[in-house]
Motif scaffolding. Structure first.
Motif, mmCIF file in Angstrom:
data_model
loop_
_atom_site.group_PDB
_atom_site.id
_atom_site.type_symbol
_atom_site.label_atom_id
_atom_site.label_comp_id
_atom_site.label_asym_id
_atom_site.label_seq_id
_atom_site.Cartn_x
_atom_site.Cartn_y
_atom_site.Cartn_z
ATOM 1 N N ARG A 62 47.851 80.417 23.379
ATOM 2 C CA ARG A 62 48.995 79.528 23.168
ATOM 3 C C ARG A 62 50.100 79.807 24.194
ATOM 4 N N LEU A 63 50.294 81.079 24.515
ATOM 5 C CA LEU A 63 51.288 81.451 25.523
ATOM 6 C C LEU A 63 50.979 80.756 26.839
ATOM 7 N N GLN A 64 49.705 80.782 27.236
ATOM 8 C CA GLN A 64 49.310 80.136 28.489
ATOM 9 C C GLN A 64 49.403 78.621 28.384
ATOM 10 N N GLN A 65 49.018 78.063 27.251
ATOM 11 C CA GLN A 65 49.098 76.614 27.064
ATOM 12 C C GLN A 65 50.539 76.113 27.172
ATOM 13 N N ALA A 66 51.488 76.963 26.811
ATOM 14 C CA ALA A 66 52.905 76.570 26.877
ATOM 15 C C ALA A 66 53.527 76.867 28.239
ATOM 16 N N GLY A 67 52.704 77.279 29.213
ATOM 17 C CA GLY A 67 53.201 77.455 30.573
ATOM 18 C C GLY A 67 53.696 78.841 30.910
ATOM 19 N N HIS A 68 53.215 79.856 30.182
ATOM 20 C CA HIS A 68 53.642 81.228 30.448
ATOM 21 C C HIS A 68 52.441 82.103 30.823
ATOM 22 N N LYS A 69 52.692 83.365 31.119
ATOM 23 C CA LYS A 69 51.663 84.225 31.708
ATOM 24 C C LYS A 69 51.165 85.268 30.694
ATOM 25 N N PRO A 70 49.893 85.196 30.293
ATOM 26 C CA PRO A 70 49.351 86.177 29.354
ATOM 27 C C PRO A 70 48.912 87.453 30.077
ATOM 28 N N ILE A 71 49.273 88.597 29.489
ATOM 29 C CA ILE A 71 48.795 89.895 29.961
ATOM 30 C C ILE A 71 47.955 90.516 28.851
ATOM 31 N N VAL A 72 46.683 90.718 29.138
ATOM 32 C CA VAL A 72 45.794 91.413 28.217
ATOM 33 C C VAL A 72 45.858 92.889 28.586
#
Length: 408
Positions: A62-72
């Protein structure tokens, strides 16, 4: 429901992901005006995550879908200790080699849910062993340890639970919350990370990291937790009567994964569609409103969409077709576990080798309880020998788990 102005918090709120936020107005303003890197940590204690981890995986999606950068963030360093949060006892120590193998295996799961790359909103996978393994004990105590109060650490529910039960909490595990806080501070410095997310049981650890970043670097970072996801019957997500629902097909066949979602309680269908699929909210509202036997149509959609995200659309369609043939036509399907047999096999051995029973003792109990069937007929004798000819023979454990014996 709180009215958020950012796409991210609106999306998370509408789909039921938000439990607590450390400073909701400030985070809402930040994610409305710039790309924000956010992370969730995962300890590599097994080659696969399970459904209990899935809400965190979807949160990064969801973070990526909203235009932000996911860090695993993989816990190659903290995994050598183990998170004591709400555990009854210490986890067994895994070797460095096993941890490395597990990280590589788990990455394959995230590659299905996230887009990795070098772009501003592309996901990245980091390993906290990169900085934790290089720490020197005395400098770490002087630089970081001074910011932690033992009195406050003892007050956290995750610690109090173990102590109140008079269960051992090693000094090694007690350090976990300090290391997790240090992770957040390191990620804010190395990757510009401004947001840590996690389950509600991680609230104390997240707050520790926020305070450490503020005290050491003067950086404002944020925390967001999800509610504890339980099923309508009160049991935890991720477990079934047969064990963990693994996200990797190496640990659980796609058919069984599909069946887990297909067997969702009527009361959970709408909530799980919002959390675990990408279906538009109006379509979910329509499916959620179905009643009586029609709710099965919504369960099929849930099973198909959740399985497609995790295992691929082909696997979802194959599982759905196998279920249709198995239950509507009484036939087998390619997605069922199968075993090649030369001639004949004892029914107890067949149940175990097909993965329908964990042991011969469990298989015998299944037979004694009337839950084992061969070709649709109930098995009464554990000494039964099954003859396998040109046609596959279906073996069943209960109404939901099936396997095929084929001529080999």
């Amino acid at each position: 429901m709180i009215e958020y102005r950012s796409d991210l918090l609106r999306l998370l709120s509408e789909r039921g992901y938000i439990h607590q936020i450390t400073d909701a107005p400030a985070l809402d303003a930040l994610v409305a005006q710039e790309i924000v890197p956010g992370y969730i940590g995962f300890d590599p204690t097994a080659p696969s995550l399970h459904v209990g981890n899935l809400v965190s995986v979807m949160l990064l999606r969801r973070l990526q879908q909203a235009g932000h950068k996911p860090i695993v963030l993989m816990g190659g360093g903290t995994g050598k200790i183990g998170d004591p949060s709400f555990k009854d006892e210490a986890r067994k120590m895994a070797s460095v080699e096993t941890i490395g193998t597990n990280i590589a295996s788990i990455r394959r799961i995230f590659e299905r849910f996230l887009r990795f790359g070098d772009g501003p909103t592309d996901a990245v996978l980091l390993d906290n062993a990169q900085w934790l393994d290089a720490l020197e004990y005395i400098p770490f105590l002087r630089e970081v340890g001074q910011h932690f109060s033992v009195n406050r650490m003892l007050s956290f529910d995750s610690v109090k639970l173990r102590l109140d039960r008079e269960q051992s909490l090693s000094f090694l595990e007690f350090n976990y919350m300090i290391l997790q806080a240090y992770d957040f501070r390191e990620l804010s410095r190395r990757a510009g990370c401004r947001l840590q997310m996690g389950g509600s049981d991680q609230w104390g650890n997240i707050v520790n990291g926020i305070e450490l970043a503020r005290r050491m670097d003067g950086t404002e970072v944020f925390g967001l937790t999800t509610p504890l996801i339980t099923k309508a019957d009160g049991t935890k997500m991720g477990k079934s009567v047969d064990g963990a629902i693994w996200l990797h097909e190496d640990q659980l066949p796609s058919y069984d994964y599909w069946q887990f979602w297909r067997n969702t309680d009527d009361r959970d269908v709408g909530r799980f569609l919002r959390l675990f699929t990408d279906l538009p909210l109006p379509e979910i509202a329509r499916l959620e409103a179905l009643e009586g036997a029609e709710i099965n149509a919504a369960k099929l959609v849930l099973a198909n969409e959740a399985t497609a995200l995790c295992r691929g659309r082909d696997a979802a369609e194959a599982a759905a077709e196998t279920a249709r043939r198995t239950f509507q036509e009484g036939a087998g399907g390619d997605s069922l576990p199968s075993l090649a047999v030369a001639g004949e096999i004892n029914v107890v051995d067949a149940l175990v080798r097909l993965g329908l029973a964990a042991s011969k003792g469990e298989a015998r109990r299944l037979i004694k309880g009337g839950g084992a069937r061969v070709a649709g007929e109930r098995v009464a004798d554990e000494a039964l020998m099954i003859t396998v000819g040109s046609d596959p023979v279906r073996v069943s454990a209960g109404k939901k788990h099936h396997g095929l014996l084929t001529a080999g």
